[in-house]
Design a protein around this motif. Structure first.
Motif, PDB file in Angstrom:
ATOM      1  N   ASP A 186       3.982  18.159 -36.841  1.00 25.05           N
ATOM      2  CA  ASP A 186       4.833  19.277 -37.212  1.00 25.05           C
ATOM      3  C   ASP A 186       4.905  20.274 -36.058  1.00 25.05           C
ATOM      4  O   ASP A 186       3.912  20.529 -35.366  1.00 25.05           O
ATOM      5  CB  ASP A 186       4.272  19.972 -38.454  1.00 25.05           C
ATOM      6  CG  ASP A 186       4.425  19.118 -39.695  1.00 25.05           C
ATOM      7  OD1 ASP A 186       5.570  18.908 -40.123  1.00 25.05           O
ATOM      8  OD2 ASP A 186       3.401  18.657 -40.220  1.00 25.05           O
ATOM      9  N   GLU A 187       6.068  20.852 -35.866  1.00 27.76           N
ATOM     10  CA  GLU A 187       6.282  21.756 -34.738  1.00 27.76           C
ATOM     11  C   GLU A 187       5.380  22.987 -34.814  1.00 27.76           C
ATOM     12  O   GLU A 187       5.047  23.589 -33.795  1.00 27.76           O
ATOM     13  CB  GLU A 187       7.749  22.169 -34.691  1.00 27.76           C
ATOM     14  CG  GLU A 187       8.164  22.827 -33.382  1.00 27.76           C
ATOM     15  CD  GLU A 187       8.000  21.904 -32.174  1.00 27.76           C
ATOM     16  OE1 GLU A 187       7.798  22.444 -31.060  1.00 27.76           O
ATOM     17  OE2 GLU A 187       8.065  20.664 -32.339  1.00 27.76           O
ATOM     18  N   TYR A 188       4.949  23.336 -36.023  1.00 35.41           N
ATOM     19  CA  TYR A 188       4.056  24.494 -36.166  1.00 35.41           C
ATOM     20  C   TYR A 188       2.812  24.337 -35.302  1.00 35.41           C
ATOM     21  O   TYR A 188       2.309  25.326 -34.744  1.00 35.41           O
ATOM     22  CB  TYR A 188       3.625  24.670 -37.638  1.00 35.41           C
ATOM     23  CG  TYR A 188       2.138  24.540 -37.834  1.00 35.41           C
ATOM     24  CD1 TYR A 188       1.291  25.630 -37.638  1.00 35.41           C
ATOM     25  CD2 TYR A 188       1.551  23.301 -38.126  1.00 35.41           C
ATOM     26  CE1 TYR A 188      -0.082  25.496 -37.758  1.00 35.41           C
ATOM     27  CE2 TYR A 188       0.190  23.163 -38.246  1.00 35.41           C
ATOM     28  CZ  TYR A 188      -0.630  24.256 -38.064  1.00 35.41           C
ATOM     29  OH  TYR A 188      -1.984  24.117 -38.157  1.00 35.41           O
ATOM     30  N   ALA A 189       2.303  23.094 -35.191  1.00 34.47           N
ATOM     31  CA  ALA A 189       1.047  22.882 -34.469  1.00 34.47           C
ATOM     32  C   ALA A 189       1.178  23.322 -33.015  1.00 34.47           C
ATOM     33  O   ALA A 189       0.276  23.967 -32.468  1.00 34.47           O
ATOM     34  CB  ALA A 189       0.641  21.408 -34.542  1.00 34.47           C
ATOM     35  N   ARG A 226       7.019  32.816 -34.037  1.00 33.50           N
ATOM     36  CA  ARG A 226       7.463  31.423 -34.178  1.00 33.50           C
ATOM     37  C   ARG A 226       6.476  30.626 -35.033  1.00 33.50           C
ATOM     38  O   ARG A 226       6.885  29.841 -35.890  1.00 33.50           O
ATOM     39  CB  ARG A 226       7.616  30.789 -32.797  1.00 33.50           C
ATOM     40  CG  ARG A 226       8.172  29.369 -32.831  1.00 33.50           C
ATOM     41  CD  ARG A 226       8.634  28.931 -31.455  1.00 33.50           C
ATOM     42  NE  ARG A 226       9.122  27.559 -31.490  1.00 33.50           N
ATOM     43  CZ  ARG A 226       8.390  26.485 -31.192  1.00 33.50           C
ATOM     44  NH1 ARG A 226       7.120  26.653 -30.805  1.00 33.50           N
ATOM     45  NH2 ARG A 226       8.890  25.280 -31.260  1.00 33.50           N
ATOM     46  N   ALA A 227       5.172  30.839 -34.809  1.00 33.52           N
ATOM     47  CA  ALA A 227       4.168  30.132 -35.601  1.00 33.52           C
ATOM     48  C   ALA A 227       4.268  30.515 -37.073  1.00 33.52           C
ATOM     49  O   ALA A 227       4.180  29.651 -37.956  1.00 33.52           O
ATOM     50  CB  ALA A 227       2.770  30.429 -35.064  1.00 33.52           C
ATOM     51  N   VAL A 228       4.454  31.801 -37.348  1.00 28.53           N
ATOM     52  CA  VAL A 228       4.595  32.264 -38.734  1.00 28.53           C
ATOM     53  C   VAL A 228       5.800  31.615 -39.391  1.00 28.53           C
ATOM     54  O   VAL A 228       5.738  31.148 -40.542  1.00 28.53           O
ATOM     55  CB  VAL A 228       4.714  33.801 -38.778  1.00 28.53           C
ATOM     56  CG1 VAL A 228       5.131  34.268 -40.179  1.00 28.53           C
ATOM     57  CG2 VAL A 228       3.399  34.452 -38.377  1.00 28.53           C
ATOM     58  N   ASN A 229       6.904  31.541 -38.671  1.00 26.40           N
ATOM     59  CA  ASN A 229       8.137  30.984 -39.234  1.00 26.40           C
ATOM     60  C   ASN A 229       8.059  29.475 -39.455  1.00 26.40           C
ATOM     61  O   ASN A 229       8.682  28.945 -40.386  1.00 26.40           O
ATOM     62  CB  ASN A 229       9.329  31.311 -38.333  1.00 26.40           C
ATOM     63  CG  ASN A 229       9.686  32.788 -38.348  1.00 26.40           C
ATOM     64  OD1 ASN A 229       9.366  33.507 -39.309  1.00 26.40           O
ATOM     65  ND2 ASN A 229      10.331  33.262 -37.293  1.00 26.40           N
ATOM     66  N   LEU A 230       7.306  28.796 -38.598  1.00 27.93           N
ATOM     67  CA  LEU A 230       7.222  27.340 -38.710  1.00 27.93           C
ATOM     68  C   LEU A 230       6.129  26.883 -39.663  1.00 27.93           C
ATOM     69  O   LEU A 230       6.166  25.752 -40.146  1.00 27.93           O
ATOM     70  CB  LEU A 230       6.972  26.726 -37.324  1.00 27.93           C
ATOM     71  CG  LEU A 230       8.135  26.772 -36.348  1.00 27.93           C
ATOM     72  CD1 LEU A 230       7.686  26.315 -34.956  1.00 27.93           C
ATOM     73  CD2 LEU A 230       9.278  25.874 -36.839  1.00 27.93           C
ATOM     74  N   ALA A 249       7.387  21.526 -43.185  1.00 28.20           N
ATOM     75  CA  ALA A 249       6.433  20.413 -43.097  1.00 28.20           C
ATOM     76  C   ALA A 249       7.169  19.082 -43.018  1.00 28.20           C
ATOM     77  O   ALA A 249       8.094  18.825 -43.786  1.00 28.20           O
ATOM     78  CB  ALA A 249       5.503  20.430 -44.304  1.00 28.20           C
ATOM     79  N   ARG A 250       6.747  18.262 -42.072  1.00 28.01           N
ATOM     80  CA  ARG A 250       7.318  16.928 -41.905  1.00 28.01           C
ATOM     81  C   ARG A 250       6.232  15.855 -42.012  1.00 28.01           C
ATOM     82  O   ARG A 250       6.394  14.874 -42.731  1.00 28.01           O
ATOM     83  CB  ARG A 250       8.030  16.830 -40.551  1.00 28.01           C
ATOM     84  CG  ARG A 250       9.197  17.793 -40.379  1.00 28.01           C
ATOM     85  CD  ARG A 250      10.343  17.498 -41.319  1.00 28.01           C
ATOM     86  NE  ARG A 250      11.455  18.430 -41.131  1.00 28.01           N
ATOM     87  CZ  ARG A 250      11.602  19.554 -41.808  1.00 28.01           C
ATOM     88  NH1 ARG A 250      10.703  19.911 -42.731  1.00 28.01           N
ATOM     89  NH2 ARG A 250      12.639  20.345 -41.603  1.00 28.01           N
TER      90      ARG A 250
END
Length: 293
Positions: free
Chosen positions: A152-155, A178-182, A188-189
């Motif tokens: 997931d891009e959040y990581a 960006r981290a908060v938004n993702l 989640a993928r």
């Protein structure tokens, strides 16, 4: 007022009986850590598992063996990444379990993911290892992306946030937003939405409160993080016995950061081992550093 979040019960006798077997497996992995990628991958997994299982019977981590297991997990996680940051050298020297290890340098590997990096950074924060944090903060995110997995891009946004925070970069705010938004279930993928919301997002929000110097908000977010951690790991019978629920590593790491920098921590929980939170083994670390141990 101190908030108490109880930890769920674990089968102490059964987990204590597993420690010798796990220690033997870890020792075997450490024997090959200098050259074998399989050994490095195994050492990363086993070192953290041993620390977690030891904490079942020693929830405050007051025993030397428990502290040493957390310190070893930190050393192993840092060592495998140190071996990626010196491409102009054939080996890097790292101290692991009181021994100098000469790890062959490497490029991207499957066990060098963003998730493993996040664990490594958390462990270094818990053990107050500034040198390890300096090294980890300079691991290129491109290397973490290159290992070939799909995360997931959040990581990656969270990695960039933590690196920017530690290096005091001007772009910290942008990375944190960006981290908060993702870090929301809708994004989640590869993780399920429950894991994203209850395990991944809380440390992000804790850092946000810490950066604002909001002691009340920070402690509220810490207590909420621990409650969500408990909710996730007690959601069904299978999860209740998984060792990764024993300690809330992410919230613990951010709480250690706050504690070390004067922000009061007013939450008590078996998910936050007291000796780790208070860095009760500080003198032991200083003595070992002075002796080269």
């Amino acid at each position: 007022m101190t908030v108490i979040v109880p930890r769920q019960d674990y089968p102490k006798d059964g987990m204590a009986a597993a420690v010798p077997v796990m220690e033997e497996s870890l020792s075997e992995a450490l024997e090959g850590i200098e050259t074998s990628h399989n050994s490095r991958s195994g050492a990363v997994m086993e070192s953290l598992n041993v620390a977690l299982v030891r904490t079942v019977g020693d929830p405050d981590s007051v025993m030397r063996e428990t502290w040493e297991s957390w310190r070893l997990a930190m050393q192993v996680h840092s060592a495998v990444f140190a071996a990626t940051t010196a491409p102009d050298r054939e080996t890097v020297t790292c101290r692991v379990r009181h021994e100098e290890r000469h790890l062959a340098t490497t490029g991207p590997q499957t066990y060098l993911s963003a998730h493993t990096w996040i664990d490594a950074f958390y462990l270094a924060m818990i053990c107050r290892d500034a040198a390890g944090l300096d090294m980890l903060a300079r691991v290129p995110v491109s290397l973490l992306r290159a290992f070939g997995g799909r995360l997931d891009e959040y990581a990656y946004a969270w990695v960039e946030t933590l690196q920017s925070f530690w290096l005091r970069c001007d772009d910290l705010g942008a990375h944190l937003v960006r981290a908060v938004n993702l870090c929301v279930p809708e994004q989640a993928r590869t993780l399920d939405g429950d894991e994203m919301a209850k395990l991944c997002r809380p440390p992000v929000m804790m850092l946000y409160r810490y950066l604002r110097g909001d002691a009340t908000g920070f402690n509220e977010s810490l207590a909420d993080a621990l409650r969500q951690h408990k909710e996730y790991w007690t959601a069904d019978e299978d999860r209740k016995v998984i060792i990764h629920g024993i300690v809330a590593i992410g919230p613990l790491a951010i709480a250690c950061l706050a504690k070390a920098n004067g922000l009061p921590v007013e939450v008590e929980s078996g998910y936050l081992p007291e000796a780790l939170l208070d860095f009760a083994w500080r003198g032991e670390c200083d003595a070992q550093a002075a002796s080269g141990a």
